[in-house]
Design a protein around this motif. Structure first.
Motif, PDB file in Angstrom:
ATOM      1  N   PRO A  78       0.869  -1.234   0.119  1.00 58.74           N
ATOM      2  CA  PRO A  78      -0.010  -0.240  -0.222  1.00 58.74           C
ATOM      3  C   PRO A  78       1.001   1.304   0.045  1.00 58.74           C
ATOM      4  O   PRO A  78       2.141   1.088   0.392  1.00 58.74           O
ATOM      5  N   TRP A 130      -0.953   3.595   4.888  1.00 62.44           N
ATOM      6  CA  TRP A 130      -1.745   2.771   4.866  1.00 62.44           C
ATOM      7  C   TRP A 130      -1.083   1.390   5.490  1.00 62.44           C
ATOM      8  O   TRP A 130       0.167   1.063   5.087  1.00 62.44           O
ATOM      9  N   HIS A 131      -1.752   0.552   5.926  1.00 67.43           N
ATOM     10  CA  HIS A 131      -1.269  -0.790   6.320  1.00 67.43           C
ATOM     11  C   HIS A 131      -1.426  -1.949   5.369  1.00 67.43           C
ATOM     12  O   HIS A 131      -0.600  -2.993   5.257  1.00 67.43           O
ATOM     13  N   ILE A 145      -6.629  -0.718  -0.257  1.00 66.77           N
ATOM     14  CA  ILE A 145      -7.094   0.426   0.431  1.00 66.77           C
ATOM     15  C   ILE A 145      -8.333   0.864  -0.711  1.00 66.77           C
ATOM     16  O   ILE A 145      -8.551   0.430  -1.446  1.00 66.77           O
ATOM     17  N   LEU A 146      -9.189   1.959   0.024  1.00 68.70           N
ATOM     18  CA  LEU A 146     -10.349   2.162  -0.606  1.00 68.70           C
ATOM     19  C   LEU A 146      -9.896   3.064  -1.749  1.00 68.70           C
ATOM     20  O   LEU A 146      -9.025   4.133  -1.749  1.00 68.70           O
ATOM     21  N   THR A 147     -10.241   2.387  -3.156  1.00 67.08           N
ATOM     22  CA  THR A 147      -9.973   3.308  -4.346  1.00 67.08           C
ATOM     23  C   THR A 147     -11.135   3.802  -4.941  1.00 67.08           C
ATOM     24  O   THR A 147     -11.142   4.689  -5.916  1.00 67.08           O
ATOM     25  N   LEU A 182      -6.104   9.270  -0.342  1.00 68.40           N
ATOM     26  CA  LEU A 182      -5.195   8.742   0.270  1.00 68.40           C
ATOM     27  C   LEU A 182      -5.031   9.131   1.754  1.00 68.40           C
ATOM     28  O   LEU A 182      -4.030   8.287   2.531  1.00 68.40           O
ATOM     29  N   ARG A 219     -16.238   8.808  -6.437  1.00 65.96           N
ATOM     30  CA  ARG A 219     -14.724   9.463  -6.979  1.00 65.96           C
ATOM     31  C   ARG A 219     -13.969   8.211  -6.840  1.00 65.96           C
ATOM     32  O   ARG A 219     -14.254   7.141  -6.191  1.00 65.96           O
ATOM     33  N   GLU A 220     -12.855   8.033  -7.595  1.00 67.55           N
ATOM     34  CA  GLU A 220     -11.952   7.007  -7.681  1.00 67.55           C
ATOM     35  C   GLU A 220     -10.497   7.437  -7.983  1.00 67.55           C
ATOM     36  O   GLU A 220     -10.403   8.446  -8.705  1.00 67.55           O
ATOM     37  N   ILE A 221      -9.723   6.521  -7.534  1.00 66.73           N
ATOM     38  CA  ILE A 221      -8.214   6.760  -7.714  1.00 66.73           C
ATOM     39  C   ILE A 221      -7.711   5.529  -8.365  1.00 66.73           C
ATOM     40  O   ILE A 221      -8.106   4.490  -8.171  1.00 66.73           O
ATOM     41  N   TYR A 236       9.062  -2.424   0.481  1.00 67.81           N
ATOM     42  CA  TYR A 236       9.348  -2.623   2.000  1.00 67.81           C
ATOM     43  C   TYR A 236      10.663  -2.800   2.092  1.00 67.81           C
ATOM     44  O   TYR A 236      11.069  -2.613   3.251  1.00 67.81           O
TER      45      TYR A 236
END
Lengths: 395, 128
Positions: free
Chosen positions: A53, A77-78, A82-84, A217, B49-51, B81
């Motif tokens: 994320p 975010w973890h 995620i919400l997109t 975000l 809305r959207e990304i 990471y």
């Protein structure tokens, strides 16, 4: 004439070669700044730690502003899902658990049927400045940019909980967003607050950030705002609130974000503490903003030194700077307080009198008289509060 | 005034320059795209809305265990990471991989876990 043509011919070929070599300079992966700066939706150029994320750090120069703009506000975010995408007309905030009447509130109702409240507050990741710990600690290698100061507008959590009616025996409240783990067994991100904290009238369910919708975000459509507490509690894309009559034992409260239980959040790498507690209040800390790192300054010329100091709302009594590795400390000038839960800006005019590398240090003292110390370490790299050193080259 | 032949000669040179330059431009490997060419998007259509966020994985050195490392770790998160970490001793990398299994419930058996730890120590290890 022919000579001139040859000259221009050679010039063009040299120019071409020069241009090509310039464009090839950016090839080096991972080490070039350009590769680490990432442009994300609704964001300016941020320092990218990860993209799945997303974890994005605010460039230090943005902190020259008292309020951090939304498009430069840090992102953390973890879980990768995620919400997109969201239809705000069908979105509901659910309040359930030990309540008299579970409710589902639309965004329209939240904004029109409940009184609005606002607060200017610092959001800071528990792991901010982790990359400065020694010895180093694995996890997100943040510099000082996993924080930001914003004006949050929304409805008091207290108001919403009372609208649902809290049952007798309620002791905690949990908060969950719409982000999900990539595999079903990965613990969902749920945080909890005590019922007293949830009802203190300061915790906010925010729908606006600096006068605008919260960026996706940063937790659109709703974000929990817990002034004075680390941002791990500031749950984004919030849609579920539950009142509990027993202690919440979820992963993100009992296993993650654990820190040694003392005022400095300090333990030894050789004998780590046996008992840990969830990270909570923002620890006293102070950082340099100016001069910018690696920016040489001129000998004998006034140099503007500036930075920020902050804590959990206890307030800053004074900030001192040392230009000789901590031997002598000079008091800085504090800017007026922006709000109880904001950072506080400090300034100091320094005339460098030693050529070469000068070791600058900054330490803050809070309104209880507690001063930052130079030694702090803990296994999670959380709640950084040790004295920061900035090495400045004087020419 | 330039003579016709001189003009043609200069024009040809200019063309040659442009062609050569565009060729070298195409040949270069992928570098970070400037902001205006970024595929990441944010759209609002009525109440929706959207990304969209483009992900790309960083390059990692060739060494034993790279395949298992990349295919396993990318199940849940980007390999960035790991790119962002400093070097750590074996026990730290082992603890990190164990954390993924015991705390985050990643489906990794002990054989694969061992190979991943070895790869991490190879590319980002320090002597204990």
């Amino acid at each position: 004439m022919i000579k001139q043509l040859f000259r221009s011919c050679i010039f063009l070929l040299v120019l071409n070669a020069a241009l090509s070599s310039c464009s090839n300079n950016g090839v080096v992966k991972e080490s070039s700044t350009a590769d680490k700066m990432g442009r994300f939706p609704e964001k300016g150029d941020m320092i990218m730690l990860t993209d799945r994320p997303p974890q994005l750090e605010t460039p230090l120069n943005i902190f020259q502003q008292d309020i951090t703009p939304n498009d430069y506000f840090f992102v953390r975010w973890h879980l990768s899902q995620i919400l997109t995408k969201i239809d705000i007309d069908t979105f509901r905030l659910y309040i359930g658990g030990a309540v008299d009447k579970p409710i589902a509130i639309s965004m329209k109702d939240l904004k029109s049927k409940y009184p609005a409240d606002s607060v200017i507050a610092l959001a800071i990741c528990s792991g901010n400045s982790r990359s400065t710990f020694s010895p180093r600690v694995p996890s997100g290698q943040w510099g000082n940019g996993a924080m930001g100061n914003a004006k949050w507008k929304g409805v008091k959590l207290k108001t919403i909980l009372e609208a649902a009616g809290i049952k007798k025996g309620a002791i905690e409240v949990t908060f969950q967003g719409m982000d999900k783990g990539p595999l079903p067994d990965i613990p969902v991100f749920v945080k909890s607050l005590s019922i007293d904290h949830a009802l203190d009238g300061e915790v906010l369910i925010a729908y606006e950030m600096n006068g605008q919708d919260i960026p996706m975000l940063n937790g659109y459509p709703l974000k929990l705002v817990v002034p004075g507490w680390y941002a791990t509690y500031w749950v984004g894309s919030l849609n579920t609130i539950k009142v509990l009559t027993d202690t919440f034992k979820g992963f993100w409260m009992t296993k993650a974000y654990q820190v040694v239980n003392n005022a400095e959040a300090n333990e030894s790498p050789d004998s780590p503490a046996k008992v840990t507690v969830p990270v909570s209040h923002i620890k006293l800390n102070s950082i340099f903003i100016l001069p910018e790192p690696h920016q040489p300054v001129a000998y004998g010329q006034p140099c503007h030194v500036e930075g920020l100091a902050f804590n959990d709302g206890t307030g800053i009594k004074k900030v001192e700077v040392s230009v000789d590795s901590g031997k002598n400390w000079m008091e800085t000038t504090l800017n007026p307080e922006i709000s109880k839960y904001s950072w506080r800006r400090w300034k100091y005019e320094w005339v460098p009198k030693t050529i070469g590398i000068n070791h600058l240090m900054v330490r803050a003292t809070d309104n209880n008289g507690f001063t930052q110390t130079s030694k702090q370490w803990n296994r999670g790299g959380y709640a950084k509060g040790f004295i920061e050193q900035l090495d400045v080259k004087v020419k | 005034m330039l003579k016709k032949t001189q003009f043609i000669f200069i024009a040809t040179l200019c063309c040659l320059f442009l062609v050569l330059h565009s060729c070298t431009q195409q040949k270069q490997p992928d570098i970070a795209k400037p902001a205006d060419e970024n595929p990441n998007t944010f759209t609002v259509k009525g109440s929706v809305r959207e990304i969209f966020i483009n992900h790309d994985e960083p390059d990692f050195p060739e060494a034993e265990g790279k395949e298992i490392f990349t295919s396993t770790c990318t199940m849940c998160h980007t390999l960035r990471y790991i790119s962002i970490q400093p070097n750590f001793p074996h026990k730290t990398w082992e603890a990190e991989v164990n954390k993924m299994i015991t705390k985050f419930h990643a489906p990794i058996d002990s054989v694969r876990a061992g190979k991943i730890v070895n790869y991490l120590v190879t590319i980002k290890g320090v002597k204990q």
